[in-house]
Scaffold this motif. Structure first.
Motif, PDB file in Angstrom:
ATOM      1  N   PHE A  79       0.801  -1.216   0.000  1.00  0.00           N
ATOM      2  CA  PHE A  79       0.000   0.000   0.000  1.00  0.00           C
ATOM      3  C   PHE A  79       0.839   1.274   0.000  1.00  0.00           C
ATOM      4  CE2 PHE A  79      -2.967  -3.167   1.472  1.00  0.00           C
ATOM      5  CZ  PHE A  79      -4.132  -2.827   0.821  1.00  0.00           C
ATOM      6  N   SER A  80       2.133   1.136   0.193  1.00  0.00           N
ATOM      7  CA  SER A  80       2.998   2.320   0.241  1.00  0.00           C
ATOM      8  C   SER A  80       3.209   2.897  -1.151  1.00  0.00           C
ATOM      9  CB  SER A  80       4.348   1.953   0.856  1.00  0.00           C
ATOM     10  OG  SER A  80       5.248   3.037   0.778  1.00  0.00           O
ATOM     11  N   ARG A  81       3.295   4.227  -1.204  1.00  0.00           N
ATOM     12  CA  ARG A  81       3.602   4.880  -2.468  1.00  0.00           C
ATOM     13  C   ARG A  81       5.102   4.850  -2.761  1.00  0.00           C
ATOM     14  NH1 ARG A  81       0.577  10.472  -1.325  1.00  0.00           N
ATOM     15  NH2 ARG A  81       1.449   9.954   0.714  1.00  0.00           N
ATOM     16  N   LYS A  82       5.902   4.542  -1.758  1.00  0.00           N
ATOM     17  CA  LYS A  82       7.340   4.477  -1.927  1.00  0.00           C
ATOM     18  C   LYS A  82       7.791   3.023  -1.863  1.00  0.00           C
ATOM     19  CE  LYS A  82       8.162   9.066   0.090  1.00  0.00           C
ATOM     20  NZ  LYS A  82       8.895   9.828   1.128  1.00  0.00           N
ATOM     21  N   ASN A  83       7.464   2.262  -2.896  1.00  0.00           N
ATOM     22  CA  ASN A  83       7.796   0.848  -2.881  1.00  0.00           C
ATOM     23  C   ASN A  83       8.499   0.394  -4.155  1.00  0.00           C
ATOM     24  OD1 ASN A  83       5.728   0.895  -4.714  1.00  0.00           O
ATOM     25  ND2 ASN A  83       4.405  -0.549  -3.636  1.00  0.00           N
ATOM     26  N   THR A  84       9.194   1.329  -4.804  1.00  0.00           N
ATOM     27  CA  THR A  84      10.019   0.934  -5.941  1.00  0.00           C
ATOM     28  C   THR A  84      11.223   0.151  -5.421  1.00  0.00           C
ATOM     29  OG1 THR A  84      11.380   2.932  -5.882  1.00  0.00           O
ATOM     30  CG2 THR A  84       9.335   3.022  -7.166  1.00  0.00           C
ATOM     31  N   PRO A  85      11.854  -0.666  -6.250  1.00  0.00           N
ATOM     32  CA  PRO A  85      13.030  -1.423  -5.787  1.00  0.00           C
ATOM     33  C   PRO A  85      14.097  -0.541  -5.146  1.00  0.00           C
ATOM     34  CG  PRO A  85      12.312  -2.245  -7.909  1.00  0.00           C
ATOM     35  CD  PRO A  85      11.471  -1.037  -7.622  1.00  0.00           C
ATOM     36  N   LYS A  86      14.379   0.600  -5.782  1.00  0.00           N
ATOM     37  CA  LYS A  86      15.409   1.494  -5.235  1.00  0.00           C
ATOM     38  C   LYS A  86      15.001   2.029  -3.870  1.00  0.00           C
ATOM     39  CE  LYS A  86      18.011   5.706  -6.258  1.00  0.00           C
ATOM     40  NZ  LYS A  86      18.239   6.812  -7.243  1.00  0.00           N
ATOM     41  N   GLU A  87      13.753   2.454  -3.744  1.00  0.00           N
ATOM     42  CA  GLU A  87      13.280   3.014  -2.474  1.00  0.00           C
ATOM     43  C   GLU A  87      13.296   1.964  -1.371  1.00  0.00           C
ATOM     44  OE1 GLU A  87      10.195   6.510  -3.989  1.00  0.00           O
ATOM     45  OE2 GLU A  87       9.583   4.398  -4.054  1.00  0.00           O
ATOM     46  N   LEU A  88      12.906   0.742  -1.691  1.00  0.00           N
ATOM     47  CA  LEU A  88      12.915  -0.323  -0.694  1.00  0.00           C
ATOM     48  C   LEU A  88      14.336  -0.648  -0.249  1.00  0.00           C
ATOM     49  CD1 LEU A  88      10.209  -2.769  -2.129  1.00  0.00           C
ATOM     50  CD2 LEU A  88      10.012  -1.324  -0.109  1.00  0.00           C
ATOM     51  N   MET A  89      15.257  -0.711  -1.195  1.00  0.00           N
ATOM     52  CA  MET A  89      16.633  -1.050  -0.844  1.00  0.00           C
ATOM     53  C   MET A  89      17.309   0.059  -0.033  1.00  0.00           C
ATOM     54  SD  MET A  89      18.108  -3.243  -4.093  1.00  0.00           S
ATOM     55  CE  MET A  89      17.392  -2.309  -5.438  1.00  0.00           C
ATOM     56  N   LEU A  90      17.043   1.309  -0.405  1.00  0.00           N
ATOM     57  CA  LEU A  90      17.600   2.419   0.370  1.00  0.00           C
ATOM     58  C   LEU A  90      17.037   2.435   1.789  1.00  0.00           C
ATOM     59  CD1 LEU A  90      17.653   5.347  -2.220  1.00  0.00           C
ATOM     60  CD2 LEU A  90      19.622   4.192  -1.185  1.00  0.00           C
ATOM     61  N   ARG A  91      15.730   2.259   1.895  1.00  0.00           N
ATOM     62  CA  ARG A  91      15.108   2.214   3.222  1.00  0.00           C
ATOM     63  C   ARG A  91      15.648   1.047   4.029  1.00  0.00           C
ATOM     64  NH1 ARG A  91       8.902   0.565   4.161  1.00  0.00           N
ATOM     65  NH2 ARG A  91       8.864   0.611   6.432  1.00  0.00           N
ATOM     66  N   GLY A  92      15.818  -0.107   3.378  1.00  0.00           N
ATOM     67  CA  GLY A  92      16.353  -1.271   4.078  1.00  0.00           C
ATOM     68  C   GLY A  92      17.760  -1.041   4.589  1.00  0.00           C
ATOM     69  N   GLY A  93      18.597  -0.397   3.766  1.00  0.00           N
ATOM     70  CA  GLY A  93      19.960  -0.103   4.203  1.00  0.00           C
ATOM     71  C   GLY A  93      19.998   0.819   5.406  1.00  0.00           C
ATOM     72  N   LYS A  94      19.112   1.813   5.415  1.00  0.00           N
ATOM     73  CA  LYS A  94      19.063   2.740   6.554  1.00  0.00           C
ATOM     74  C   LYS A  94      18.623   2.025   7.830  1.00  0.00           C
ATOM     75  CE  LYS A  94      18.084   6.849   3.755  1.00  0.00           C
ATOM     76  NZ  LYS A  94      17.072   7.882   3.405  1.00  0.00           N
TER      77      LYS A  94
END
Length: 363
Positions: A79-94
């Motif tokens: 349901f998130s609007r920020k769920n592109t592969p790049k956004e998920l990976m950046l968020r995961g790294g943080k």
């Protein structure tokens, strides 16, 4: 305080509200649990006390804590609007790195201080600074999900991969490489040593995948009431059977050595039935009671990461200073009182922090 998350309920908003209430329940259970498992162990014979069992197993493991958080994370990705592969990976790294920042502030800083003054650098200092916990797992899960989305895999394919990983992780016996570094590195993926790892990727990614599949199904469902009615009946039946068997065979009876972190696929299904029972119940509750009545809990859910960080820092301070330095053992009523105070205190600090961030962005 803004009311943007308390709009008139649409089908999409309703889904988010029930998920947020599930996370709020998990937050409350978690904060009751952690003082019990960190402060209670200083009491002689603690493992035989009912109040330890209540805090560690009932509140800590069965009542929608880690598994609910990971299910909710998968659900939220859909349901998130920020769920592109790049956004998920950046968020995961943080989030992964944040886990080590938390390690430093909750126990690492005290271990380092002691080592500097005594000149003795014990092995538990490494454990305090680099031990794996749920933030590291959540970070890895987001990175992995981003990679799978980059490969154009659908949620059902992710679930199949997660099921395979769960089977592998649950049949492999605990591995000990003989040193902390090896256990830490391997412990990202399979269970090694309790001091080096907890929520290992192979065993726990199943909850994230199930959350994504359920979220995907829910987005495509027109008759949400019917779906949740069926889910409530099925999940409650499974939950009753699972809890009954738990009373007969013991907690985590479907895991190797009854080890919560070596979660098996059948045990995951049992724990998931608890999460889905509450999720369904919250859905129907929200049809009768306006979401605005649950503002406090909705705010807790939105601030889950700051609350997690704050309450652990406070527990680490109390444990290190009072229990280790001054050798004080808190009685169980005080430990539970500390947990209740922490619910309010960490939520208040996190909410204050969120307000200031919004104010800074608005300027």
């Amino acid at each position: 305080m803004t009311d943007n998350h308390l709009k008139a309920e649409t089908q999409k908003n309703s889904r988010r509200y029930e998920l947020e209430l599930l996370k709020a329940l998990a937050i409350i259970s978690m904060i009751i649990c952690h003082p019990v498992i960190r402060l209670g162990i200083h009491n002689p014979g603690y493992e035989k006390e009912f109040l330890f069992f209540l805090g560690q197993d009932i509140f800590g493991d069965y009542l929608c804590v880690a598994h609910a958080f990971m299910f909710a994370m998968g659900f939220g990705i859909v349901f998130s609007r920020k769920n592109t592969p790049k956004e998920l990976m950046l968020r995961g790294g943080k989030i992964y790195l944040l886990g080590y920042v938390l390690n430093f502030f909750r126990y690492g800083i005290f271990n380092l201080t002691e080592a500097i003054f005594t000149g003795e650098f014990r092995s538990d200092m490494l454990e305090a600074l680099f031990g794996m916990d749920i933030l590291q797992f959540a970070g890895l899960a987001l990175i992995f999900t981003g990679i799978l989305k980059k490969l154009k895999l659908r949620e059902i394919h992710m679930l199949a991969i997660a099921g395979g990983l769960s089977v592998i992780g649950s049949v492999i016996p605990a591995v000990d490489t003989g040193n902390f570094a090896g256990n830490w590195l391997l412990g990202h993926f399979v269970y090694t040593d309790p001091e080096a790892c907890t929520f290992v990727f192979f065993n726990w990614y199943i909850f994230v995948a199930i959350g994504m599949v359920f979220g995907s199904i829910l987005r495509k469902t027109e008759d949400t009431d019917r779906l949740y009615k069926r889910l409530l009946i099925i999940s409650c039946c499974v939950m009753v059977v699972y809890i009954t068997l738990t009373c007969i065979f013991g907690v985590y009876f479907l895991c190797q050595d009854h080890n919560y972190y070596m979660l098996s696929l059948p045990e995951a299904a049992g724990l998931l039935s608890i999460d889905l029972s509450f999720l369904s119940a919250f859905y129907f509750l929200l049809k009768r009671v306006p979401a605005s009545k649950f503002r406090v809990f909705l705010d807790m859910s939105r601030n889950i990461t700051p609350i997690y960080f704050i309450h652990w820092c406070i527990i680490g301070f109390v444990d290190s200073i009072f229990c280790y330095l001054f050798d004080i053992s808190f009685p169980w009523p005080v430990i539970y009182l500390i947990g209740i105070v922490l619910i309010f205190l960490s939520s208040w600090i996190a909410n204050l922090w969120a307000r200031r961030k919004r104010s800074a962005k608005a300027q």
